[in-house]
Design a protein around this motif. Structure first.
Motif, PDB file in Angstrom:
ATOM      1  N   ASP A 408       0.840  -1.192   0.000  1.00  0.00           N
ATOM      2  CA  ASP A 408       0.000   0.000   0.000  1.00  0.00           C
ATOM      3  C   ASP A 408       0.881   1.251   0.000  1.00  0.00           C
ATOM      4  O   ASP A 408       1.952   1.275   0.596  1.00  0.00           O
ATOM      5  N   LYS A 409       0.407   2.288  -0.662  1.00  0.00           N
ATOM      6  CA  LYS A 409       1.159   3.533  -0.749  1.00  0.00           C
ATOM      7  C   LYS A 409       0.313   4.696  -0.258  1.00  0.00           C
ATOM      8  O   LYS A 409      -0.909   4.691  -0.385  1.00  0.00           O
ATOM      9  N   ILE A 410       1.007   5.709   0.287  1.00  0.00           N
ATOM     10  CA  ILE A 410       0.345   6.907   0.793  1.00  0.00           C
ATOM     11  C   ILE A 410       0.977   8.124   0.124  1.00  0.00           C
ATOM     12  O   ILE A 410       2.195   8.196  -0.022  1.00  0.00           O
ATOM     13  N   TRP A 411       0.121   9.084  -0.253  1.00  0.00           N
ATOM     14  CA  TRP A 411       0.595  10.373  -0.753  1.00  0.00           C
ATOM     15  C   TRP A 411       0.026  11.476   0.129  1.00  0.00           C
ATOM     16  O   TRP A 411      -1.168  11.479   0.430  1.00  0.00           O
ATOM     17  N   ASP A 412       0.878  12.380   0.542  1.00  0.00           N
ATOM     18  CA  ASP A 412       0.430  13.566   1.246  1.00  0.00           C
ATOM     19  C   ASP A 412       0.018  14.592   0.194  1.00  0.00           C
ATOM     20  O   ASP A 412       0.842  15.027  -0.620  1.00  0.00           O
ATOM     21  N   GLU A 413      -1.238  14.971   0.186  1.00  0.00           N
ATOM     22  CA  GLU A 413      -1.736  15.859  -0.862  1.00  0.00           C
ATOM     23  C   GLU A 413      -1.311  17.308  -0.663  1.00  0.00           C
ATOM     24  O   GLU A 413      -1.536  18.149  -1.532  1.00  0.00           O
ATOM     25  N   ASP A 414      -0.695  17.619   0.496  1.00  0.00           N
ATOM     26  CA  ASP A 414      -0.240  18.983   0.741  1.00  0.00           C
ATOM     27  C   ASP A 414       1.246  19.170   0.444  1.00  0.00           C
ATOM     28  O   ASP A 414       1.749  20.286   0.473  1.00  0.00           O
ATOM     29  N   THR A 415       1.971  18.061   0.225  1.00  0.00           N
ATOM     30  CA  THR A 415       3.407  18.116  -0.052  1.00  0.00           C
ATOM     31  C   THR A 415       3.734  17.062  -1.105  1.00  0.00           C
ATOM     32  O   THR A 415       3.061  16.041  -1.191  1.00  0.00           O
ATOM     33  N   ASN A 416       4.800  17.307  -1.896  1.00  0.00           N
ATOM     34  CA  ASN A 416       5.228  16.324  -2.891  1.00  0.00           C
ATOM     35  C   ASN A 416       5.756  15.074  -2.199  1.00  0.00           C
ATOM     36  O   ASN A 416       6.826  15.091  -1.596  1.00  0.00           O
ATOM     37  N   THR A 417       4.992  13.974  -2.256  1.00  0.00           N
ATOM     38  CA  THR A 417       5.457  12.698  -1.718  1.00  0.00           C
ATOM     39  C   THR A 417       6.199  11.973  -2.830  1.00  0.00           C
ATOM     40  O   THR A 417       5.586  11.534  -3.808  1.00  0.00           O
ATOM     41  N   ILE A 418       7.525  11.847  -2.683  1.00  0.00           N
ATOM     42  CA  ILE A 418       8.309  11.326  -3.795  1.00  0.00           C
ATOM     43  C   ILE A 418       8.653   9.845  -3.646  1.00  0.00           C
ATOM     44  O   ILE A 418       8.948   9.190  -4.636  1.00  0.00           O
ATOM     45  N   PHE A 419       8.639   9.304  -2.425  1.00  0.00           N
ATOM     46  CA  PHE A 419       8.885   7.870  -2.290  1.00  0.00           C
ATOM     47  C   PHE A 419       8.448   7.365  -0.920  1.00  0.00           C
ATOM     48  O   PHE A 419       8.116   8.141  -0.025  1.00  0.00           O
ATOM     49  N   HIS A 420       8.460   6.024  -0.811  1.00  0.00           N
ATOM     50  CA  HIS A 420       8.171   5.330   0.437  1.00  0.00           C
ATOM     51  C   HIS A 420       9.427   4.566   0.846  1.00  0.00           C
ATOM     52  O   HIS A 420      10.061   3.908   0.023  1.00  0.00           O
ATOM     53  N   ILE A 421       9.766   4.667   2.103  1.00  0.00           N
ATOM     54  CA  ILE A 421      10.952   4.004   2.635  1.00  0.00           C
ATOM     55  C   ILE A 421      10.495   2.992   3.681  1.00  0.00           C
ATOM     56  O   ILE A 421       9.785   3.348   4.620  1.00  0.00           O
ATOM     57  N   SER A 422      10.902   1.750   3.525  1.00  0.00           N
ATOM     58  CA  SER A 422      10.503   0.699   4.470  1.00  0.00           C
ATOM     59  C   SER A 422      11.741   0.065   5.077  1.00  0.00           C
ATOM     60  O   SER A 422      12.687  -0.297   4.355  1.00  0.00           O
ATOM     61  N   LEU A 555      10.479   4.346  -5.137  1.00  0.00           N
ATOM     62  CA  LEU A 555      10.386   5.672  -5.726  1.00  0.00           C
ATOM     63  C   LEU A 555       9.002   5.911  -6.304  1.00  0.00           C
ATOM     64  O   LEU A 555       8.428   5.062  -6.990  1.00  0.00           O
ATOM     65  N   GLY A 556       8.466   7.092  -5.997  1.00  0.00           N
ATOM     66  CA  GLY A 556       7.206   7.500  -6.599  1.00  0.00           C
ATOM     67  C   GLY A 556       7.490   8.358  -7.821  1.00  0.00           C
ATOM     68  O   GLY A 556       8.218   7.933  -8.725  1.00  0.00           O
ATOM     69  N   GLU A 557       7.002   9.568  -7.866  1.00  0.00           N
ATOM     70  CA  GLU A 557       7.220  10.465  -8.997  1.00  0.00           C
ATOM     71  C   GLU A 557       7.900  11.737  -8.503  1.00  0.00           C
ATOM     72  O   GLU A 557       7.355  12.467  -7.678  1.00  0.00           O
ATOM     73  N   LEU A 558       9.097  11.982  -9.030  1.00  0.00           N
ATOM     74  CA  LEU A 558       9.823  13.191  -8.651  1.00  0.00           C
ATOM     75  C   LEU A 558       9.215  14.399  -9.356  1.00  0.00           C
ATOM     76  O   LEU A 558       8.831  14.317 -10.533  1.00  0.00           O
ATOM     77  N   PRO A 559       9.140  15.538  -8.676  1.00  0.00           N
ATOM     78  CA  PRO A 559       8.577  16.730  -9.323  1.00  0.00           C
ATOM     79  C   PRO A 559       9.548  17.295 -10.362  1.00  0.00           C
ATOM     80  O   PRO A 559      10.756  17.034 -10.321  1.00  0.00           O
ATOM     81  N   THR A 560       9.014  18.073 -11.279  1.00  0.00           N
ATOM     82  CA  THR A 560       9.846  18.736 -12.298  1.00  0.00           C
ATOM     83  C   THR A 560       9.827  20.249 -12.144  1.00  0.00           C
ATOM     84  O   THR A 560      10.565  20.945 -12.837  1.00  0.00           O
ATOM     85  N   SER A 561       8.974  20.737 -11.234  1.00  0.00           N
ATOM     86  CA  SER A 561       8.885  22.184 -11.049  1.00  0.00           C
ATOM     87  C   SER A 561       8.579  22.506  -9.594  1.00  0.00           C
ATOM     88  O   SER A 561       8.180  21.626  -8.823  1.00  0.00           O
ATOM     89  N   ALA A 562       8.818  23.778  -9.253  1.00  0.00           N
ATOM     90  CA  ALA A 562       8.515  24.260  -7.911  1.00  0.00           C
ATOM     91  C   ALA A 562       7.944  25.658  -8.029  1.00  0.00           C
ATOM     92  O   ALA A 562       8.356  26.437  -8.897  1.00  0.00           O
ATOM     93  N   ALA A 563       6.998  25.986  -7.149  1.00  0.00           N
ATOM     94  CA  ALA A 563       6.350  27.294  -7.175  1.00  0.00           C
ATOM     95  C   ALA A 563       6.745  28.100  -5.949  1.00  0.00           C
ATOM     96  O   ALA A 563       7.202  27.550  -4.930  1.00  0.00           O
ATOM     97  N   LYS A 564       6.588  29.409  -6.049  1.00  0.00           N
ATOM     98  CA  LYS A 564       6.818  30.343  -4.942  1.00  0.00           C
ATOM     99  C   LYS A 564       8.247  30.297  -4.402  1.00  0.00           C
ATOM    100  O   LYS A 564       8.503  30.557  -3.227  1.00  0.00           O
ATOM    101  N   GLY A 565       9.188  29.923  -5.268  1.00  0.00           N
ATOM    102  CA  GLY A 565      10.586  29.985  -4.900  1.00  0.00           C
ATOM    103  C   GLY A 565      11.035  28.990  -3.853  1.00  0.00           C
ATOM    104  O   GLY A 565      12.064  29.205  -3.196  1.00  0.00           O
ATOM    105  N   ARG A 566      10.308  27.881  -3.669  1.00  0.00           N
ATOM    106  CA  ARG A 566      10.699  26.881  -2.673  1.00  0.00           C
ATOM    107  C   ARG A 566      10.298  25.491  -3.152  1.00  0.00           C
ATOM    108  O   ARG A 566       9.184  25.278  -3.619  1.00  0.00           O
ATOM    109  N   LEU A 567      11.246  24.563  -3.010  1.00  0.00           N
ATOM    110  CA  LEU A 567      10.969  23.158  -3.309  1.00  0.00           C
ATOM    111  C   LEU A 567      10.748  22.417  -1.993  1.00  0.00           C
ATOM    112  O   LEU A 567      11.604  22.457  -1.098  1.00  0.00           O
ATOM    113  N   GLU A 568       9.619  21.759  -1.862  1.00  0.00           N
ATOM    114  CA  GLU A 568       9.306  20.973  -0.667  1.00  0.00           C
ATOM    115  C   GLU A 568       9.052  19.533  -1.076  1.00  0.00           C
ATOM    116  O   GLU A 568       8.249  19.269  -1.976  1.00  0.00           O
ATOM    117  N   LEU A 569       9.748  18.603  -0.414  1.00  0.00           N
ATOM    118  CA  LEU A 569       9.628  17.177  -0.702  1.00  0.00           C
ATOM    119  C   LEU A 569       9.275  16.423   0.576  1.00  0.00           C
ATOM    120  O   LEU A 569       9.612  16.851   1.681  1.00  0.00           O
TER     121      LEU A 569
END
Length: 661
Positions: A408-422, A555-569
């Protein structure tokens, strides 16, 4: 008078087997642990018959007493339930405050009770001898005690007899020879208990397992009854119960129902249960957003109707009056108040049932989830450590378990969830002091030494323990240590270590100390061992253990862009960590967003927080973590690296191009 001196003692075997108590198997079980004085079962005063070591802590080793007490009488604060059958810990009152002693039963004495209750026809003698005819006999009744054998309670066989001198109004004082396990007292009590069934018209002697009367269970029924009196021996107890059919004696104590006068705020949906004794098949009503009044409560463990579930065993049930009637509630039976609000998407791959409430067996839903994505709005760690998620699917809401070993996988819809670590494994190595300032591992092999209170470990031997490949560098006095895609290099006379990933240099790290190199060995300061091998350390006295956690990254999906001058992962980490270790920062994973080899750069932030709730699961382990990193970036295109590390050990690294608009 208290005699002070420090001594070393040899522990004597208790010599009192419990096998002789087998005939008492139907008795009310008094579980291991310490109890406050109560009747003769737990005496309030004892006499020490020999010099007795005492301790400032109940767990202090036997050969490290604080001092000794001379023979004397002491007041008891608590005592272990096994005191009459073997060596036990007593907490006593002293001029220094509470202290602990560990005498054997033959090393103490205690006064007999002032009155005892005879369970059967008992002959009386003028002297402590049964050779002649008895002077009289007494039917079952309560009698006054005048004297008793010294250590009247001490025996290897509870059915063996002790001499007790009793008072009679017509023949003065006479001796009775009574089995130790029948010497007991009756006192009045007034409390309520629930019984799943009671024998009809059982007398005290029959309840204690003596006499020939058979128990009558024909009219037995469950109910809440009043306990009127209690009979207590040094081994056991029995209770006189008032029922609709009269009084009866039993050795079962029932489930104690305590009086209460409490108000409880019900914040979230909570079922109101009419009968907590019947497996919670259905609720009478559901209450929410009101304050109820509790007039009774149950604080002890309840076992009936649980199946594999144990959430309610150590939580309190309250009998309450509410706007929807009278019934029982449990703060852990329903929507958990301490659940954490989340904004997640969950891909459910393993089949799961949608439960109405977490860890509760009854449910109005038969919906099964599998191979679908659902929305999660709440997360909650149960008392046993299982993580539950509140999800919404097909217009219905409920709770599903989340297992860290599933896909099962979880994505945080408020932040870029790029992978799961177990976490897949934990490797450990215990290290203890050895002779001449040395350090050794569990099998006795030497692995290092102590110098000026600093530990130094042989990196070559340590690499063997943690399965690193070791290679000498040709043409240079240097050595490399590699495991999977991570490696580091040490050079003689150089305080820096070279870190590599996939055989490519990642960075140079300055160590706490220069490696201590001889012809065949490389010794590292313990701090540098932790940094380079990426391990944590746990102390236990003079010994310590090193732990290497092994992780798998999906690995999930890495972002290709960032808004408002900050990258959050953000990444989710499946692990298992005790609350104690979590609070002491024993989750060492870190995430870095690196640019141009700056290894994080100015303004970089990395943090890992457990998905935890308080207070109703305060001792449960933490099983899911959120690992976050953020970095300010100027407008334009950036070539970045995202790295997961423990110390300097790289767990995962990948390059990504980010366009900042």
């Amino acid at each position: 008078m208290i005699k002070m001196k420090l001594i070393a003692i040899t522990i004597l075997a208790a010599g009192l087997g419990l096998g002789s108590l087998a005939h008492q198997s139907k008795a009310e079980t008094i579980y291991g642990g310490s109890y406050a004085p109560e009747g003769i079962r737990f005496p309030s005063t004892i006499e020490l018959l020999a010099e007795t070591p005492y301790y400032a802590d109940p767990n202090q080793p036997d050969d490290e007493p604080e001092g000794t007490f001379a023979p004397q009488e002491v007041n008891v604060l608590t005592v272990e339930s096994s005191w009459s059958s073997g060596r036990s810990i007593w907490k006593i009152e002293t001029m220094f405050g509470p202290r602990w002693i560990r005498p054997n039963p033959w090393e103490i004495d205690m006064e007999p009770p002032k009155r005892i209750t005879l369970l059967e026809e008992t002959p009386l003698y003028r002297s402590k001898s049964t050779k002649g005819e008895p002077a009289a006999s007494l039917s079952a009744q309560e009698v006054e005690v005048v004297a008793a054998d010294k250590q009247w309670f001490y025996t290897n066989d509870p059915s063996s007899k002790a001499w007790i001198k009793v008072h009679t109004t017509w023949l003065s004082d006479l001796w009775a020879h009574i089995p130790v396990n029948q010497i007991g007292t009756v006192h009045k009590v007034q409390r309520k208990a629930h019984y799943y069934g009671l024998p009809a018209n059982s007398d005290l002697s029959t309840a204690m397992g003596f006499g020939e009367q058979k128990l009558d269970w024909s009219n037995s029924k469950a109910g809440d009854y009043t306990i009127a009196r209690e009979f207590t021996t040094i081994y056991d107890r029995a209770f006189e119960i008032q029922t609709d059919q009269g009084t009866t004696w039993t050795r079962e104590k029932g489930v104690t129902i305590l009086s209460a006068n409490e108000t409880i705020a019900i914040v979230r949906e909570t079922p109101l249960i009419h009968d907590v004794w019947d497996g919670y098949k259905k609720e009478d009503a559901v209450i929410k957003g009101e304050t109820v009044t509790a007039f009774e409560k149950i604080e002890e463990r309840l076992e009936s109707g649980r199946g594999p579930y144990s959430i309610w065993n150590n939580s309190t049930w309250y009998h309450v009056r509410s706007s929807k009637g009278t019934g029982w509630i449990n703060k852990l039976f329903g929507e958990p108040e301490s659940a954490i609000p989340v904004h997640w998407k969950v891909a459910v791959n393993d089949q799961k049932e949608l439960f109405r409430y977490p860890e509760i067996p009854f449910s109005s839903s038969t919906l099964l989830l599998r191979d679908q994505t659902v929305e999660a709005t709440g997360a909650w760690n149960g008392p046993n450590g299982g993580l539950w998620l509140k999800v919404h699917v097909d217009g219905r809401s409920g709770w599903i378990p989340f297992w860290n070993y599933s896909q099962d996988k979880i994505w945080d819809e408020d932040t870029n969830t790029i992978f799961h670590i177990s976490k897949t494994n934990t490797n450990s190595l215990g290290i203890a002091p050895a002779a001449n300032g040395g350090l050794q591992i569990n099998n006795g092999g030497r692995i290092g030494y102590m110098e000026k209170e600093q530990s130094y470990l042989d990196a070559i031997l340590l690499a063997e323990q943690f399965q690193y490949k070791v290679e000498m560098v040709k043409g240079r006095d240097a050595v490399t240590f590699s495991k999977a895609d991570y490696s580091f290099e040490l050079n003689a006379g150089d305080r820096n270590a070279l870190i590599s990933w996939h055989g490519t240099k990642d960075k140079s790290v300055q160590l706490a100390e220069m490696p201590r190199h001889t012809r065949d060995s490389w010794y590292l300061n313990l701090k540098d061992v932790q940094t380079l091998f990426g391990i944590t350390q746990v102390f236990a006295g003079s010994e310590f253990s090193l732990f290497e956690k092994v992780y798998h990254v999906r690995l999930g999906e890495l972002p290709t862009s960032a808004a408002k001058g900050r990258l959050e992962l953000q990444a989710f980490v499946d692990d298992w960590t005790s609350r104690e270790d979590y609070k002491s920062d024993q989750m060492p994973l870190q995430m870095f967003i690196e640019e141009n080899g700056d290894h994080g750069g100015e303004g970089h932030l990395s943090q890992i927080n457990g998905i935890v709730n308080d207070p109703d699961a305060s001792v449960a382990p933490v099983t899911l973590f959120s690992l976050k990193a953020s970095r300010p970036l100027a407008i334009g295109t950036h070539q970045l690296s995202v790295v997961i590390r423990i110390g300097e050990r790289i767990i995962w690294k990948q390059n990504v191009e980010i366009v900042v608009k």
